[in-house]
Design a protein around this motif. Sequence first.
Motif, short mmCIF file in Angstrom:
data_model
loop_
_atom_site.label_atom_id
_atom_site.label_comp_id
_atom_site.label_asym_id
_atom_site.label_seq_id
_atom_site.Cartn_x
_atom_site.Cartn_y
_atom_site.Cartn_z
N ILE A 274 -6.82 -0.30 -0.71
CA ILE A 274 -7.65 -1.50 -0.63
C ILE A 274 -6.83 -2.67 -1.16
O ILE A 274 -6.27 -2.60 -2.26
N GLN A 275 -6.79 -3.76 -0.37
CA GLN A 275 -6.13 -4.97 -0.85
C GLN A 275 -7.14 -5.80 -1.62
O GLN A 275 -8.27 -6.00 -1.16
N TRP B 92 -2.56 -4.11 -3.99
CA TRP B 92 -3.23 -2.96 -3.39
C TRP B 92 -3.57 -1.92 -4.46
O TRP B 92 -2.77 -1.68 -5.38
N VAL B 93 -4.75 -1.31 -4.32
CA VAL B 93 -5.16 -0.22 -5.21
C VAL B 93 -5.59 0.97 -4.37
O VAL B 93 -6.02 0.82 -3.22
N SER B 94 -5.49 2.14 -4.95
CA SER B 94 -5.92 3.36 -4.26
C SER B 94 -7.45 3.38 -4.18
O SER B 94 -8.14 3.14 -5.18
N SER B 95 -7.97 3.70 -3.01
CA SER B 95 -9.43 3.73 -2.81
C SER B 95 -10.10 4.88 -3.57
O SER B 95 -11.32 4.89 -3.75
N GLN B 96 -9.29 5.85 -4.05
CA GLN B 96 -9.86 7.00 -4.77
C GLN B 96 -10.48 6.60 -6.10
O GLN B 96 -11.36 7.28 -6.61
N TYR B 97 -10.00 5.49 -6.68
CA TYR B 97 -10.36 5.18 -8.05
C TYR B 97 -11.23 3.92 -8.19
O TYR B 97 -11.37 3.38 -9.27
N SER C 1 -9.04 -3.20 3.86
CA SER C 1 -8.63 -1.81 3.61
C SER C 1 -7.58 -1.40 4.61
O SER C 1 -7.52 -1.92 5.73
N GLU C 2 -6.72 -0.46 4.21
CA GLU C 2 -5.68 0.08 5.09
C GLU C 2 -5.44 1.52 4.69
O GLU C 2 -4.90 1.80 3.62
N PRO D 128 0.82 -1.22 0.00
CA PRO D 128 0.00 0.00 0.00
C PRO D 128 0.85 1.26 0.00
O PRO D 128 0.89 2.02 0.96
N SER D 129 1.56 1.48 -1.12
CA SER D 129 2.47 2.61 -1.23
C SER D 129 2.68 2.94 -2.69
O SER D 129 2.76 2.04 -3.54
#
Length: 514
Positions: free
Chosen positions: A139-140, A149-154, A134-135, A113-114
Amino acid sequence: MRKTVQLLIALVLIVSISMPKLSNAASDDLIVTGKILNLREGPGLSYPILDELKEGDTLSTIEKSGDWIHVKSGNTEGWVASWLTKPLTEKESAETSKIIISQVDHLNVRAEPSLSAAVLAQLFLGNEANYIKSENDWIQIQFGTVTGWVSSQYITIKDRSIENNQSPVASTAKGNLFTVTVDAVNVRKKADLTSKRIGVAYNGEQFTVLDQAKNWVQIQYADKTKGWIYSFYGTFSTNGNTAAPSNGQASDESVTIIYDGTNLREEASTASAIVHLGNVGETYPILSTEGDWYKIALKDGQVAFVANWVVSLNNATQHVSSTQKNSSSRKKGTLRGLTIVIDPGHGGNDHGTTGVRGTDEKDITLKTAELLKSKLRAAGADVVLTRESDVYVDLRKRVAMGHQVEADAFISIHYDATENSSVSGVTTYYMNSYQKQLAEYVHAGLSKKVSIRDRGVQPGNYLVLRENRQEAILIELGFLSNPSEERNITTDYYREQATLGIYQGILNYFDAQL
């Protein structure tokens, strides 16, 4: 003799009373609560470790022995410390039935998550994947055989339909392509770092995917040779994006050499033999595409390969000039129809400057670029990043990316340093006269949002400006060599304000063109 027998009986009774009783427990699932949990061969810290479990992993209970639980994790059985687990609640169980849906194209699935983590795969608009946990803002997910992991924004999160219990189909299925994104990576006989090396794959080389296992991908390495590559060292794509013209003839596209002495090679690799030296202005028809390479036809009938970062792309049927793009129905306050390249400085083995408090420039340039990208895309711009993870990208390739997409603006993001630790401030650089106005607008927007010293707009002889045909600027967002300033400019708040200022400056510049 009688006393000895009595003593032995007493010892057996004591041992039997003190031994923990094994009890068959219900098969209720557990969830790992510790950051890391070792799966061991037996119920104790002295037993060998079989596997390393992570927070959020689920386990099936077999039996208990004191403070230890015999569990099954996947196909592996072992023992875990009970104090690092808890029963899986109905809510947590329900979360495992959720899916995520990508709201954008080319959404990076990362190893951690980076923003600096390796890209394992990409989701396209509408792709679905299994939700794991989620972290913070990450989101995993499970996407085919890839966990990342992906960014929760998208993304959006939905409950899985009861009627549809099938797993999402990943774009990393067999028959698709794997492109190497590091300088070189070993190809091994088996999916194991200790396995025999059968060859080396180089940056930009592309291979057909045959299979996947955990974090490994099996590729067709040579005509009759299969091999395994660690999937962190490349990205997946569909073979439809890179297929050669089916009739074997040249397509409508061609490339123009942009540097004298450009190497044209036998194969799509920098390690391949050179068959010809191209000079600036020479044009060659494209036969097909292989990763970051074009297969081209030379004038004497020979075939060669040229790297896409030393050429510009010409398309006879789809070429649209910047003037034509900008004359579309764009309204003030939007960036629709514009293409903007963001260049996060440094990356990979090029750390850039390192601050007195240990900050690597390459890490925060990428974080800043990602924030700026989200703002520009929200305004309708088509945004291209010269790098999306911690990899090295040649400076000329960065410039070439701007040429290929005919960028309306090229924004290079950096953080500064000098031997004098008292020097501070933000500076915007340009090189060519046609770049100065963009620099002035962007710097005006930036200086209104950040509180550090304003060093103004200055000419700067940087390659990404000097060699750039586009309207390009380079921004130094403060000095990492200044301890006080480093503390300020490495915060989330500063990055948010800085990218807001840059965004506003870009918007003002293009609004002024209408």
